[in-house]
Design a protein around this motif. Structure first.
Motif, PDB file in Angstrom:
ATOM      1  N   ALA A  54      -4.808   9.877  -0.649  1.00 49.52           N
ATOM      2  CA  ALA A  54      -4.249  10.754  -1.592  1.00 49.52           C
ATOM      3  C   ALA A  54      -3.519  11.895  -0.938  1.00 49.52           C
ATOM      4  CB  ALA A  54      -5.560  11.448  -2.434  1.00 49.52           C
ATOM      5  N   THR A  55      -2.375  12.230  -1.862  1.00 50.46           N
ATOM      6  CA  THR A  55      -1.721  13.495  -2.041  1.00 50.46           C
ATOM      7  C   THR A  55      -2.299  14.216  -3.196  1.00 50.46           C
ATOM      8  OG1 THR A  55       0.068  12.417  -0.594  1.00 50.46           O
ATOM      9  CG2 THR A  55       0.756  14.703  -1.531  1.00 50.46           C
ATOM     10  N   GLY A  56      -2.351  15.448  -2.846  1.00 47.86           N
ATOM     11  CA  GLY A  56      -2.832  16.348  -4.026  1.00 47.86           C
ATOM     12  C   GLY A  56      -2.149  17.900  -3.834  1.00 47.86           C
ATOM     13  N   GLY A  57      -2.400  18.732  -4.908  1.00 50.44           N
ATOM     14  CA  GLY A  57      -2.049  20.041  -4.537  1.00 50.44           C
ATOM     15  C   GLY A  57      -1.498  20.670  -5.671  1.00 50.44           C
ATOM     16  N   SER A  58      -1.203  22.026  -5.413  1.00 53.48           N
ATOM     17  CA  SER A  58      -0.494  22.794  -6.494  1.00 53.48           C
ATOM     18  C   SER A  58       0.707  23.527  -6.155  1.00 53.48           C
ATOM     19  CB  SER A  58      -1.519  23.830  -6.980  1.00 53.48           C
ATOM     20  OG  SER A  58      -2.068  24.484  -6.086  1.00 53.48           O
ATOM     21  N   GLY A  59       1.375  23.425  -4.877  1.00 49.74           N
ATOM     22  CA  GLY A  59       2.423  24.038  -4.508  1.00 49.74           C
ATOM     23  C   GLY A  59       3.679  23.749  -5.251  1.00 49.74           C
ATOM     24  N   PRO A  60       4.779  24.704  -5.110  1.00 47.01           N
ATOM     25  CA  PRO A  60       5.740  24.659  -5.791  1.00 47.01           C
ATOM     26  C   PRO A  60       6.632  23.355  -5.736  1.00 47.01           C
ATOM     27  CG  PRO A  60       6.066  26.249  -4.003  1.00 47.01           C
ATOM     28  CD  PRO A  60       4.725  25.823  -3.925  1.00 47.01           C
ATOM     29  N   SER A  61       6.666  22.893  -4.320  1.00 47.53           N
ATOM     30  CA  SER A  61       7.836  21.771  -4.255  1.00 47.53           C
ATOM     31  C   SER A  61       7.358  20.779  -3.081  1.00 47.53           C
ATOM     32  CB  SER A  61       9.169  21.869  -4.053  1.00 47.53           C
ATOM     33  OG  SER A  61       9.195  22.803  -2.790  1.00 47.53           O
ATOM     34  N   GLY A  62       7.766  19.399  -2.743  1.00 49.86           N
ATOM     35  CA  GLY A  62       7.317  18.810  -1.947  1.00 49.86           C
ATOM     36  C   GLY A  62       7.409  17.233  -2.001  1.00 49.86           C
ATOM     37  N   THR A  63       7.378  16.459  -1.001  1.00 48.88           N
ATOM     38  CA  THR A  63       7.577  15.194  -1.098  1.00 48.88           C
ATOM     39  C   THR A  63       6.423  14.390  -0.254  1.00 48.88           C
ATOM     40  OG1 THR A  63       9.026  13.155  -0.928  1.00 48.88           O
ATOM     41  CG2 THR A  63       9.399  14.882   0.490  1.00 48.88           C
ATOM     42  N   SER A  64       5.867  13.116  -0.622  1.00 45.72           N
ATOM     43  CA  SER A  64       4.897  12.469   0.053  1.00 45.72           C
ATOM     44  C   SER A  64       5.228  11.183  -0.166  1.00 45.72           C
ATOM     45  CB  SER A  64       3.412  12.860  -0.278  1.00 45.72           C
ATOM     46  OG  SER A  64       2.659  12.456   0.535  1.00 45.72           O
ATOM     47  N   THR A  65       5.374  10.424   0.949  1.00 46.91           N
ATOM     48  CA  THR A  65       5.667   9.122   0.979  1.00 46.91           C
ATOM     49  C   THR A  65       4.812   8.286   2.097  1.00 46.91           C
ATOM     50  OG1 THR A  65       7.959   9.258   0.208  1.00 46.91           O
ATOM     51  CG2 THR A  65       7.282   6.998   1.158  1.00 46.91           C
ATOM     52  N   ILE A  66       3.775   7.680   1.634  1.00 48.70           N
ATOM     53  CA  ILE A  66       2.569   7.279   2.394  1.00 48.70           C
ATOM     54  C   ILE A  66       2.528   5.531   2.248  1.00 48.70           C
ATOM     55  CG2 ILE A  66       0.200   7.218   2.981  1.00 48.70           C
ATOM     56  CD1 ILE A  66       1.867   9.987   3.592  1.00 48.70           C
ATOM     57  N   THR A  67       2.355   4.957   3.326  1.00 51.38           N
ATOM     58  CA  THR A  67       1.608   3.632   3.201  1.00 51.38           C
ATOM     59  C   THR A  67       0.434   3.450   3.974  1.00 51.38           C
ATOM     60  OG1 THR A  67       4.025   2.956   3.244  1.00 51.38           O
ATOM     61  CG2 THR A  67       2.200   1.315   3.887  1.00 51.38           C
ATOM     62  N   ILE A  68      -0.662   2.729   3.227  1.00 49.50           N
ATOM     63  CA  ILE A  68      -1.937   2.395   3.888  1.00 49.50           C
ATOM     64  C   ILE A  68      -1.968   0.943   4.151  1.00 49.50           C
ATOM     65  CG2 ILE A  68      -2.905   4.319   2.628  1.00 49.50           C
ATOM     66  CD1 ILE A  68      -4.127   2.392   0.714  1.00 49.50           C
ATOM     67  N   ALA A  69      -2.995   0.680   5.040  1.00 44.77           N
ATOM     68  CA  ALA A  69      -3.261  -0.539   5.489  1.00 44.77           C
ATOM     69  C   ALA A  69      -4.838  -0.519   5.840  1.00 44.77           C
ATOM     70  CB  ALA A  69      -2.369  -1.084   6.399  1.00 44.77           C
ATOM     71  N   GLY A  92       0.794  -1.155  -0.105  1.00 43.94           N
ATOM     72  CA  GLY A  92      -0.022   0.009   0.102  1.00 43.94           C
ATOM     73  C   GLY A  92       0.729   1.312   0.011  1.00 43.94           C
ATOM     74  N   GLY A  93       2.069   1.280  -0.352  1.00 42.95           N
ATOM     75  CA  GLY A  93       2.840   2.421  -0.478  1.00 42.95           C
ATOM     76  C   GLY A  93       2.903   3.089  -1.803  1.00 42.95           C
ATOM     77  N   TYR A  94       3.261   4.283  -1.699  1.00 34.56           N
ATOM     78  CA  TYR A  94       3.612   5.310  -2.904  1.00 34.56           C
ATOM     79  C   TYR A  94       4.220   6.370  -2.436  1.00 34.56           C
ATOM     80  CZ  TYR A  94      -0.138   8.637  -1.506  1.00 34.56           C
ATOM     81  OH  TYR A  94      -0.747   9.504  -0.590  1.00 34.56           O
ATOM     82  N   THR A  95       5.061   7.264  -3.219  1.00 32.99           N
ATOM     83  CA  THR A  95       5.821   8.211  -3.207  1.00 32.99           C
ATOM     84  C   THR A  95       5.197   9.222  -4.381  1.00 32.99           C
ATOM     85  OG1 THR A  95       7.598   7.109  -2.019  1.00 32.99           O
ATOM     86  CG2 THR A  95       8.293   9.345  -3.081  1.00 32.99           C
ATOM     87  N   ILE A  96       5.108  10.355  -3.956  1.00 31.19           N
ATOM     88  CA  ILE A  96       4.937  11.867  -5.006  1.00 31.19           C
ATOM     89  C   ILE A  96       6.075  12.812  -4.477  1.00 31.19           C
ATOM     90  CG2 ILE A  96       3.534  13.524  -5.924  1.00 31.19           C
ATOM     91  CD1 ILE A  96       0.992  11.720  -5.017  1.00 31.19           C
ATOM     92  N   THR A  97       6.501  13.142  -5.393  1.00 34.34           N
ATOM     93  CA  THR A  97       7.608  14.211  -5.397  1.00 34.34           C
ATOM     94  C   THR A  97       7.310  15.336  -6.361  1.00 34.34           C
ATOM     95  OG1 THR A  97       9.309  13.272  -6.981  1.00 34.34           O
ATOM     96  CG2 THR A  97       9.579  12.793  -4.535  1.00 34.34           C
ATOM     97  N   TRP A  98       7.503  16.467  -6.137  1.00 30.76           N
ATOM     98  CA  TRP A  98       7.297  17.701  -7.006  1.00 30.76           C
ATOM     99  C   TRP A  98       8.110  18.821  -6.807  1.00 30.76           C
ATOM    100  CZ3 TRP A  98       4.142  16.128  -3.099  1.00 30.76           C
ATOM    101  CH2 TRP A  98       3.875  17.018  -2.144  1.00 30.76           C
TER     102      TRP A  98
END
Length: 222
Positions: free
Chosen positions: A207-222, A58-64
């Protein structure tokens, strides 16, 4: 079918409410079923400088970075349910507008819903009408409702309602984050306020969402 260009224009015209990604050709090309038991979801407006990586289980990573567009992605289930208990953990470090939430849809009627755990400087529910509050999993959530008029949805361009439960105070972004979300607590609270969700569920993700200039989100669900 909603084109990517018209979808972006619709998003840009309503900056005060986060837009509903459409379930069109562009979305299907970016979605996959992910690991067994999980539904993996990724969408951008075509201008976002963001990357989604599906991890194990259940893991994912989003970087922007240097981002000027909108995006939303995560993992969950398809279809969703109103009775699931979701545990999540990981790292959530946004710079600028972003949110971490349960995000999903129901049909009959068509409802888009968010249960927001954390967000950046901008509360994504700000354009909604306050309907009350509820205590779930040891925290208080503001309940809001908004109407989206002729906007992209999972059924094409339609008018539909958004339901919001927004944790108050929010979990502080910028580092480790974890929690438990009992969906029935929110669905029952919405129902008690006359906010009726649909008879069938579409997808439901953390979910990780948005419109900001930068960031990272690494989330695991169960």
């Amino acid at each position: 079918m909603v084109s990517l260009k018209s979808l972006f224009l619709a998003i840009a015209s309503v900056a005060s409410v986060y837009a509903a990604p459409a379930e069109g050709v562009e979305l299907v090309a970016r979605a996959d079923t992910g690991p067994v038991g999980y539904f993996s979801y990724w969408w951008t407006d075509g201008t976002a400088n963001a990357t989604y990586t599906s991890g194990a289980g259940g893991g994912y990573t989003i970087t922007w970075s240097n981002n000027t567009g909108q995006f939303i992605g995560g993992k969950g289930w398809n279809p969703g349910t109103s009775t699931r208990v979701i545990n999540y953990s990981g790292l959530y470090k946004p710079d600028g507008n972003s949110y971490l939430s349960v995000y999903g849809w129901t049909r009959n009627p068509l409802i888009e819903y968010y249960i927001v755990e954390s967000y950046g400087p901008y509360n994504p529910s700000s354009a909604g009408t306050n309907k009350g509050s509820v205590n779930c999993n040891g925290a208080s959530y503001d309940i809001l409702q908004a109407t989206r008029v002729n906007q992209p949805s999972i059924e094409g361009t339609k008018t539909f309602l958004q339901f919001w439960s927004v944790r108050n105070p929010k979990k502080t972004p910028g580092g480790s984050i974890s929690g438990t979300i009992t969906l029935s607590c929110h669905f029952n609270a919405w129902r008690s306020l006359g906010m009726l969700t649909g008879s069938s569920h579409a997808y439901q993700i953390v979910a990780t969402g948005g419109s900001g200039p930068s960031g990272t989100s690494t989330i695991t669900i169960a």
